[in-house]
Design a protein around this motif. Structure first.
Motif, PDB file in Angstrom:
ATOM      1  N   LYS A 190      -7.736 -62.065  32.172  1.00 12.23           N
ATOM      2  CA  LYS A 190      -8.452 -62.278  33.444  1.00 12.23           C
ATOM      3  C   LYS A 190      -7.734 -63.240  34.379  1.00 12.23           C
ATOM      4  CE  LYS A 190     -12.809 -60.990  31.598  1.00 12.23           C
ATOM      5  NZ  LYS A 190     -14.175 -60.856  31.750  1.00 12.23           N
ATOM      6  N   ASN A 191      -6.828 -64.045  33.845  1.00  8.59           N
ATOM      7  CA  ASN A 191      -6.074 -64.979  34.676  1.00  8.59           C
ATOM      8  C   ASN A 191      -4.861 -64.323  35.329  1.00  8.59           C
ATOM      9  OD1 ASN A 191      -7.793 -67.128  34.020  1.00  8.59           O
ATOM     10  ND2 ASN A 191      -6.670 -67.486  32.124  1.00  8.59           N
ATOM     11  N   LYS A 192      -4.612 -63.064  34.982  1.00  3.99           N
ATOM     12  CA  LYS A 192      -3.466 -62.345  35.529  1.00  3.99           C
ATOM     13  C   LYS A 192      -3.940 -61.313  36.547  1.00  3.99           C
ATOM     14  CE  LYS A 192      -0.414 -62.993  31.648  1.00  3.99           C
ATOM     15  NZ  LYS A 192       0.532 -62.383  30.746  1.00  3.99           N
ATOM     16  N   TYR A 193      -3.013 -60.863  37.352  1.00  2.00           N
ATOM     17  CA  TYR A 193      -3.298 -59.844  38.352  1.00  2.00           C
ATOM     18  C   TYR A 193      -3.784 -58.575  37.656  1.00  2.00           C
ATOM     19  CZ  TYR A 193      -2.601 -56.572  42.145  1.00  2.00           C
ATOM     20  OH  TYR A 193      -2.790 -55.603  43.087  1.00  2.00           O
ATOM     21  N   GLN A 194      -4.830 -57.950  38.199  1.00  2.25           N
ATOM     22  CA  GLN A 194      -5.475 -56.809  37.559  1.00  2.25           C
ATOM     23  C   GLN A 194      -4.999 -55.447  38.056  1.00  2.25           C
ATOM     24  OE1 GLN A 194      -7.903 -57.198  34.921  1.00  2.25           O
ATOM     25  NE2 GLN A 194      -6.858 -59.158  35.038  1.00  2.25           N
ATOM     26  N   GLY A 195      -4.174 -55.420  39.091  1.00  2.58           N
ATOM     27  CA  GLY A 195      -3.655 -54.147  39.588  1.00  2.58           C
ATOM     28  C   GLY A 195      -4.654 -53.409  40.452  1.00  2.58           C
ATOM     29  N   GLY A 196      -4.291 -52.186  40.807  1.00  3.80           N
ATOM     30  CA  GLY A 196      -5.140 -51.357  41.653  1.00  3.80           C
ATOM     31  C   GLY A 196      -5.808 -50.268  40.836  1.00  3.80           C
ATOM     32  N   GLN A 197      -5.677 -49.040  41.311  1.00  4.42           N
ATOM     33  CA  GLN A 197      -6.256 -47.910  40.610  1.00  4.42           C
ATOM     34  C   GLN A 197      -5.239 -47.433  39.574  1.00  4.42           C
ATOM     35  OE1 GLN A 197      -7.284 -44.484  43.083  1.00  4.42           O
ATOM     36  NE2 GLN A 197      -9.290 -44.714  42.158  1.00  4.42           N
ATOM     37  N   ILE A 198      -5.615 -47.493  38.317  1.00  2.25           N
ATOM     38  CA  ILE A 198      -4.686 -47.169  37.237  1.00  2.25           C
ATOM     39  C   ILE A 198      -5.005 -45.779  36.707  1.00  2.25           C
ATOM     40  CG2 ILE A 198      -3.812 -47.860  34.989  1.00  2.25           C
ATOM     41  CD1 ILE A 198      -4.704 -50.734  35.809  1.00  2.25           C
ATOM     42  N   LEU A 199      -3.961 -44.954  36.696  1.00  2.00           N
ATOM     43  CA  LEU A 199      -4.102 -43.581  36.222  1.00  2.00           C
ATOM     44  C   LEU A 199      -3.259 -43.402  34.966  1.00  2.00           C
ATOM     45  CD1 LEU A 199      -3.451 -43.360  39.660  1.00  2.00           C
ATOM     46  CD2 LEU A 199      -4.979 -41.499  39.085  1.00  2.00           C
ATOM     47  N   ILE A 200      -3.650 -42.448  34.141  1.00  2.00           N
ATOM     48  CA  ILE A 200      -2.914 -42.163  32.918  1.00  2.00           C
ATOM     49  C   ILE A 200      -2.382 -40.738  32.998  1.00  2.00           C
ATOM     50  CG2 ILE A 200      -3.010 -42.017  30.408  1.00  2.00           C
ATOM     51  CD1 ILE A 200      -5.368 -43.925  30.489  1.00  2.00           C
ATOM     52  N   THR A 201      -1.088 -40.598  32.722  1.00  2.00           N
ATOM     53  CA  THR A 201      -0.477 -39.271  32.717  1.00  2.00           C
ATOM     54  C   THR A 201      -0.784 -38.581  31.385  1.00  2.00           C
ATOM     55  OG1 THR A 201       1.616 -40.012  31.772  1.00  2.00           O
ATOM     56  CG2 THR A 201       1.414 -40.107  34.177  1.00  2.00           C
ATOM     57  N   GLU A 202      -0.465 -37.313  31.306  1.00  2.00           N
ATOM     58  CA  GLU A 202      -0.728 -36.561  30.071  1.00  2.00           C
ATOM     59  C   GLU A 202      -0.016 -37.144  28.857  1.00  2.00           C
ATOM     60  OE1 GLU A 202      -1.974 -32.004  30.995  1.00  2.00           O
ATOM     61  OE2 GLU A 202       0.157 -32.424  30.763  1.00  2.00           O
ATOM     62  N   ASN A 203       1.147 -37.776  29.072  1.00  2.00           N
ATOM     63  CA  ASN A 203       1.856 -38.356  27.929  1.00  2.00           C
ATOM     64  C   ASN A 203       1.562 -39.849  27.747  1.00  2.00           C
ATOM     65  OD1 ASN A 203       3.259 -39.155  30.143  1.00  2.00           O
ATOM     66  ND2 ASN A 203       5.261 -38.461  29.447  1.00  2.00           N
ATOM     67  N   GLY A 204       0.473 -40.329  28.368  1.00  2.00           N
ATOM     68  CA  GLY A 204       0.008 -41.687  28.140  1.00  2.00           C
ATOM     69  C   GLY A 204       0.669 -42.760  28.978  1.00  2.00           C
ATOM     70  N   GLU A 205       1.545 -42.374  29.907  1.00  2.00           N
ATOM     71  CA  GLU A 205       2.185 -43.358  30.785  1.00  2.00           C
ATOM     72  C   GLU A 205       1.187 -43.786  31.859  1.00  2.00           C
ATOM     73  OE1 GLU A 205       6.628 -41.456  30.163  1.00  2.00           O
ATOM     74  OE2 GLU A 205       5.610 -41.145  32.061  1.00  2.00           O
ATOM     75  N   TYR A 206       1.411 -44.986  32.393  1.00  2.00           N
ATOM     76  CA  TYR A 206       0.506 -45.542  33.399  1.00  2.00           C
ATOM     77  C   TYR A 206       1.103 -45.439  34.799  1.00  2.00           C
ATOM     78  CZ  TYR A 206      -2.434 -47.680  29.822  1.00  2.00           C
ATOM     79  OH  TYR A 206      -3.286 -47.886  28.771  1.00  2.00           O
ATOM     80  N   ILE A 207       0.229 -45.162  35.749  1.00  2.00           N
ATOM     81  CA  ILE A 207       0.567 -45.242  37.168  1.00  2.00           C
ATOM     82  C   ILE A 207      -0.445 -46.187  37.794  1.00  2.00           C
ATOM     83  CG2 ILE A 207       0.677 -44.023  39.380  1.00  2.00           C
ATOM     84  CD1 ILE A 207       1.437 -41.486  37.799  1.00  2.00           C
ATOM     85  N   ASN A 208       0.050 -47.234  38.430  1.00  2.00           N
ATOM     86  CA  ASN A 208      -0.806 -48.152  39.167  1.00  2.00           C
ATOM     87  C   ASN A 208      -0.614 -47.838  40.648  1.00  2.00           C
ATOM     88  OD1 ASN A 208      -2.480 -50.517  39.666  1.00  2.00           O
ATOM     89  ND2 ASN A 208      -0.601 -51.480  40.365  1.00  2.00           N
ATOM     90  N   LEU A 209      -1.667 -47.375  41.302  1.00  2.00           N
ATOM     91  CA  LEU A 209      -1.619 -47.030  42.720  1.00  2.00           C
ATOM     92  C   LEU A 209      -2.466 -48.017  43.488  1.00  2.00           C
ATOM     93  CD1 LEU A 209      -0.869 -44.994  44.987  1.00  2.00           C
ATOM     94  CD2 LEU A 209      -2.984 -43.770  44.417  1.00  2.00           C
ATOM     95  N   GLU A 210      -1.857 -48.629  44.495  1.00  2.00           N
ATOM     96  CA  GLU A 210      -2.636 -49.575  45.303  1.00  2.00           C
ATOM     97  C   GLU A 210      -2.064 -49.720  46.700  1.00  2.00           C
ATOM     98  OE1 GLU A 210      -2.074 -53.922  44.217  1.00  2.00           O
ATOM     99  OE2 GLU A 210      -1.381 -52.935  42.386  1.00  2.00           O
TER     100      GLU A 210
END
Length: 174
Positions: free
Chosen positions: A36-56
């Protein structure tokens, strides 16, 4: 979030960031357990192979401190998943990018991409936040911070409108 909303986000990522990976779902922030003390990012999406995309949306100038914040977030996501992380930032035309493109040494596998938007990004942000409220989704601190910045980032003629919308949402949120 509806399937239509997700499809629009996927299409936007494909077109804007030239990323054609299949996106499975949006990751609820509560499952990521980011400190909680760190930046939380924007909208986080998960690809079919489990990779993350942070869109903001990047509504303030993108300088060294903003880049470091994004790097720390990408490393945190990578550390938790051991999967590639992509950070996609959409900038309005009035945001200054003061850091040069460079490689970043890290044990984490991630990329950070910025795209300039010619559309009224303030309207896009406000619509997204209003949509969250309509869908009874909880607004996080990042949503509130971005919402607060809208009157500073919009055209002078629109300031009172965005202030009014900010105040309505904040008063309803408290």
């Amino acid at each position: 979030m509806s399937d239509t909303d997700l499809n629009q986000i996927v299409e936007f990522i494909h077109e804007t960031f030239n990323d054609n990976r299949k996106i499975k779902c949006i990751e609820p922030n509560r499952l990521l357990k980011i400190d909680k003390n760190k930046y939380q990012g924007g909208q986080i999406l998960i690809t079919e192979n489990g990779e993350y995309i942070n869109l903001e949306y990047q509504v303030i100038d993108f300088d060294e401190s903003e880049l470091v914040k994004q790097i720390e977030f990408a490393e945190e996501l990578y550390e938790r998943s051991k999967k590639i992380v992509s950070i996609y930032l959409l900038c309005p035309k009035n945001v200054n990018v003061t850091v040069k493109e460079c490689s970043i040494k890290s044990e984490a596998e991630f990329t950070i991409k910025l795209a300039c938007c010619q559309e009224d990004i303030c309207k896009l942000i406000l619509d997204e936040i209003k949509n969250k409220k309509r869908n009874n989704e909880t607004l996080n601190q990042n949503d509130l911070n971005v919402l607060e910045q809208l009157p500073l980032r919009c055209s002078k003629e629109d300031r009172n409108y965005y202030r009014m919308e900010y105040l309505k949402i904040i008063n309803d949120h408290i």
